[in-house]
Design an enzyme around this catalytic site. Structure first.
Site, mmCIF file in Angstrom:
data_model
loop_
_atom_site.group_PDB
_atom_site.id
_atom_site.type_symbol
_atom_site.label_atom_id
_atom_site.label_comp_id
_atom_site.label_asym_id
_atom_site.label_seq_id
_atom_site.Cartn_x
_atom_site.Cartn_y
_atom_site.Cartn_z
ATOM 1 N N HIS A 154 0.817 -1.220 0.000
ATOM 2 C CA HIS A 154 0.000 0.000 0.000
ATOM 3 C C HIS A 154 0.852 1.272 0.000
ATOM 4 O O HIS A 154 0.314 2.372 -0.187
ATOM 5 C CB HIS A 154 -0.928 0.030 1.213
ATOM 6 C CG HIS A 154 -1.991 -1.025 1.195
ATOM 7 N ND1 HIS A 154 -2.881 -1.157 0.158
ATOM 8 C CD2 HIS A 154 -2.294 -2.007 2.088
ATOM 9 C CE1 HIS A 154 -3.699 -2.172 0.410
ATOM 10 N NE2 HIS A 154 -3.353 -2.711 1.565
ATOM 11 N N ASP A 190 -2.644 -10.591 -2.253
ATOM 12 C CA ASP A 190 -3.173 -10.160 -0.957
ATOM 13 C C ASP A 190 -4.672 -9.866 -1.109
ATOM 14 O O ASP A 190 -5.147 -9.612 -2.224
ATOM 15 C CB ASP A 190 -2.425 -8.895 -0.526
ATOM 16 C CG ASP A 190 -2.779 -8.395 0.854
ATOM 17 O OD1 ASP A 190 -2.041 -8.711 1.799
ATOM 18 O OD2 ASP A 190 -3.789 -7.670 0.983
ATOM 19 N N HIS A 192 -6.224 -7.221 -0.268
ATOM 20 C CA HIS A 192 -6.428 -5.824 -0.666
ATOM 21 C C HIS A 192 -5.548 -5.469 -1.863
ATOM 22 O O HIS A 192 -4.431 -5.970 -1.997
ATOM 23 C CB HIS A 192 -6.100 -4.888 0.506
ATOM 24 C CG HIS A 192 -6.874 -5.180 1.750
ATOM 25 N ND1 HIS A 192 -6.381 -5.997 2.753
ATOM 26 C CD2 HIS A 192 -8.106 -4.786 2.140
ATOM 27 C CE1 HIS A 192 -7.279 -6.081 3.725
ATOM 28 N NE2 HIS A 192 -8.333 -5.363 3.385
ATOM 29 N N ASP A 279 -4.308 -12.818 4.195
ATOM 30 C CA ASP A 279 -5.606 -12.294 4.634
ATOM 31 C C ASP A 279 -6.732 -12.720 3.693
ATOM 32 O O ASP A 279 -7.887 -12.332 3.881
ATOM 33 C CB ASP A 279 -5.582 -10.774 4.788
ATOM 34 C CG ASP A 279 -4.929 -10.046 3.625
ATOM 35 O OD1 ASP A 279 -4.491 -10.717 2.666
ATOM 36 O OD2 ASP A 279 -4.856 -8.811 3.679
#
Length: 336
Positions: A154, A190, A192, A279
């Site tokens: 991110h 991932d 996200h 995740d």
């Protein structure tokens, strides 16, 4: 498979984050690392490659901010972790402000990523871990694992967010290019979307970015990761986003990953950086996909079948009790 981690990556431990409208205990904790270390063989300490590979990706002013923010925060009479509370709208980022409150907003995406006195040292060694994994792969290993903590995808060239401060996957990809690898691909699996990685290589034709992630219409980071985002200029066509609906299981995920791997093959990649987040696991406390522990070995075997030298960089995964088994499953899949 060689694996890399430095104990200094444990020091960063923010107290709180802003999540769903309330301040809650920070989810990205040192316990994540302890769970992974307990499930894997002993890891090697990374070599120190210095700041040059970091500055090849990240803005120098941003790096200075990461280093100095805690002292500036304290000098302003503040206690606790550094956290922004006002953010400039896109295109309104004045460069001549030096108040810590302004800088905390200028260089951040959200309020879930506080800076502590230990953040710079911790994230610096996370970067050294992925660079050491790259060393192993460039020396001939088919794959190597970097236990990156904090995660990285991110973080943009000049901003932090989503628990990320330095973009470890991007640092590895750029270092590979600087060491003569002609074409590098990043596969991000991932939960996200890796907005920072996409931003960094958005206009580049030499690095391909493919991401499988929860649909940004429903999940963080919302403003990136939609299927129509394909890059610009020389980078047009080297970004591939494959959003998935909440509740997706292995079949849907594997089909999307196959699409990504086919695109990476067409691109002609010479090396792969895998941004791996666990995740996507069915019991993750902040995510909503339905992969099982055994599924990670299947996904890894599919990736390994492409026979690309692969640097695996750890990203998210917040179900601590299951995290070690999930990571071990993925890495075991490469051995198949």
């Amino acid at each position: 498979m060689r694996m890399f981690f430095d104990s200094r990556q444990l020091a960063h431990a923010p107290a709180k984050e802003l999540h769903n409208g309330a301040f809650v205990d920070h989810v990205e904790t040192p316990a994540r690392v302890a769970a992974i270390l307990a499930a894997l063989p002993p890891m090697e300490a990374p070599q120190d490659h210095g700041e040059a590979p970091i500055l090849a990706v990240h803005d120098a002013g941003y790096i200075d901010f990461l280093k100095t923010a805690p002292a500036r925060w304290a000098a302003a009479g503040r206690s606790g972790d550094v956290m922004g509370y006002v953010w400039p709208i896109v295109g309104r980022r004045p460069l001549n402000l030096d108040r810590i409150d302004a800088l905390a907003g200028r260089y951040s995406l959200d309020a879930s990523t506080p800076i502590t006195a230990e953040t710079w040292d911790t994230t610096y060694w996370s970067a050294q871990s992925v660079l050491s994994a790259l060393d192993a792969v460039l020396a001939g290993d088919p794959a190597a694992f970097a236990l990156c903590r904090p995660p990285g995808h991110h973080a943009g060239a000049d901003y932090l967010g989503g628990y990320c401060y330095l973009n470890t996957a991007a640092i590895a990809a750029q270092a590979a290019r600087d060491r003569g690898v002609a074409k590098v691909a990043i596969l991000d699996i991932d939960y996200h979307h890796g907005n920072g990685t996409q931003d960094i290589f958005w206009t580049r034709g030499d690095v391909f970015y493919a991401s499988l992630h929860a649909d940004p219409r429903t999940d963080y980071p919302f403003y990136w990761g939609h299927a129509d985002e394909m890059g610009e200029g020389a980078g047009h066509g080297t970004t591939l986003n494959l959003p998935l609906a909440q509740g997706a299981t292995l079949d849907a995920f594997r089909r999307a990953q196959s699409t990504a791997l086919e695109a990476i093959t067409r691109f002609g990649a010479d090396l792969l950086v895998l941004s791996f987040g666990a995740d996507t696991w069915e019991g993750d406390p902040i995510s909503h996909l339905k992969l099982t522990t055994e599924d990670y070995a299947v996904l890894a075997a599919d990736i390994a079948a492409c026979r690309l030298p692969t640097v695996v960089a750890m990203e998210g995964g917040y179900a601590v009790a299951a995290l070690g088994a999930n990571v071990a499953s993925l890495l075991g899949g490469f051995a198949r």
